[in-house]
Design a protein around this motif. Sequence first.
Motif, PDB file in Angstrom:
ATOM      1  N   ARG A 279      -1.692  -1.819  -1.824  1.00 28.35           N
ATOM      2  CA  ARG A 279      -3.030  -1.785  -2.428  1.00 28.35           C
ATOM      3  C   ARG A 279      -3.273  -3.033  -3.279  1.00 28.35           C
ATOM      4  O   ARG A 279      -4.344  -3.637  -3.228  1.00 28.35           O
TER       5      ARG A 279
ATOM      6  N   CYS B 109       2.862   2.018  -0.931  1.00 23.79           N
ATOM      7  CA  CYS B 109       1.406   2.178  -0.852  1.00 23.79           C
ATOM      8  C   CYS B 109       0.719   1.487  -2.028  1.00 23.79           C
ATOM      9  O   CYS B 109      -0.378   0.948  -1.882  1.00 23.79           O
TER      10      CYS B 109
ATOM     11  N   ASP C 247      -3.378  -6.258  -0.964  1.00 26.76           N
ATOM     12  CA  ASP C 247      -4.595  -6.364  -0.152  1.00 26.76           C
ATOM     13  C   ASP C 247      -5.663  -7.178  -0.861  1.00 26.76           C
ATOM     14  O   ASP C 247      -6.458  -7.879  -0.227  1.00 26.76           O
TER      15      ASP C 247
ATOM     16  N   ASP D 268      -2.875   8.553  -2.218  1.00 28.81           N
ATOM     17  CA  ASP D 268      -1.729   7.687  -1.912  1.00 28.81           C
ATOM     18  C   ASP D 268      -0.454   8.172  -2.593  1.00 28.81           C
ATOM     19  O   ASP D 268       0.588   8.294  -1.950  1.00 28.81           O
TER      20      ASP D 268
ATOM     21  N   TYR E 284      -5.384   1.680 -10.350  1.00 32.61           N
ATOM     22  CA  TYR E 284      -6.548   2.408  -9.833  1.00 32.61           C
ATOM     23  C   TYR E 284      -7.757   2.351 -10.772  1.00 32.61           C
ATOM     24  O   TYR E 284      -8.855   2.738 -10.376  1.00 32.61           O
TER      25      TYR E 284
END
Length: 341
Positions: free
Chosen positions: A125, A121, A128, A272, A94
């Motif tokens: 992420r 999740c 993606d 998330d 993140y």
Amino acid sequence: MKITLITPYYHPPARGNAVTARRIERQLRAAGHAVTVHSLDAAPAEDILRRITADPPDLIHALHAYLGGAGVAREAGRATGIPYLITLTGSDVYEALEDTRRRDTLAVLRDAAAVAAFHKCVRCRVLDHHPSLAETMAVIPQGVELPGEEFDWGNERFDRGEFVFFLPAGLRPVKNAAFALGPLAELHREEPRVRFLLAGPVLDREYGAATLEAIDCHPFARYLGEVGRDAIGALFRRADAVINSSTFEGGMANSVLEALAFGKPVLASYIDGNRSVVKEGTTGFLFRGEREFLDRARDLLRNPALGRRLGEQGRELVRERFSPGREAEAYLELYRRITGA
């Protein structure tokens, strides 16, 4: 199997990476494997690299793609030819994949023999943006071990019907520890028995000072400082509800899993990591802002049966899905696949 475990933090044991590293270490040793732990809060990366090169393991397992991976695991792998595994723990996904550390973090992930995420999740992420990592990415949920309960309450007493909201978190911006003060102050005006306890080390001096100053303005709130793993279980057990107000988590927070294991309802931010384990109205509540937090906190305060039901369902969830033994076996299966052992 001979395994080297690299972690950004091992001391103090209250930090998330330290909790995870110590749990994996114990489980692997209990299964009969030789584990050497190198912590970047105890030795510089250069020293750790020399030690690994001098006594090579069968596998290197690093927590945090940037801190444990870029600093040591990738370099050790390149120097020795030993495969390495990365476990993503939160700020690597993140933050480090989004800022100036992006290139180094991606290089670590691309060269890893495998990459583990705590929840799908987090895997989604990463994929993606970097679909080329699909073949090496696995999902291994965290296990949970109950911490000890040897806490000295001193002058703190909660035996007159107080309703205790407990937030276990290190004081740094991502944990957003001061968030709950505003809505809980409003709830305290309605119900004077409301109390707020915050426990955790100060990890960001500026944020910590601002948080403690805010707490001083609210007589119903207490900061208990850093509480060791041998004691923090007493706070979980006394709590009526456990808060997680983080702005992100690496799939699931140890503190949330521990709260569920103690049978406590969780009031968690809608992110998330929290959504991966807190099921709305089943094991706790998820909030998107102060109003939702206040409404759900009020529900828990005024309906004890609701809190008990959520807590029991959370405890059952942990029993079914988050055992440390299952976590260790999943890693061992991944180790065997990587090394061919």
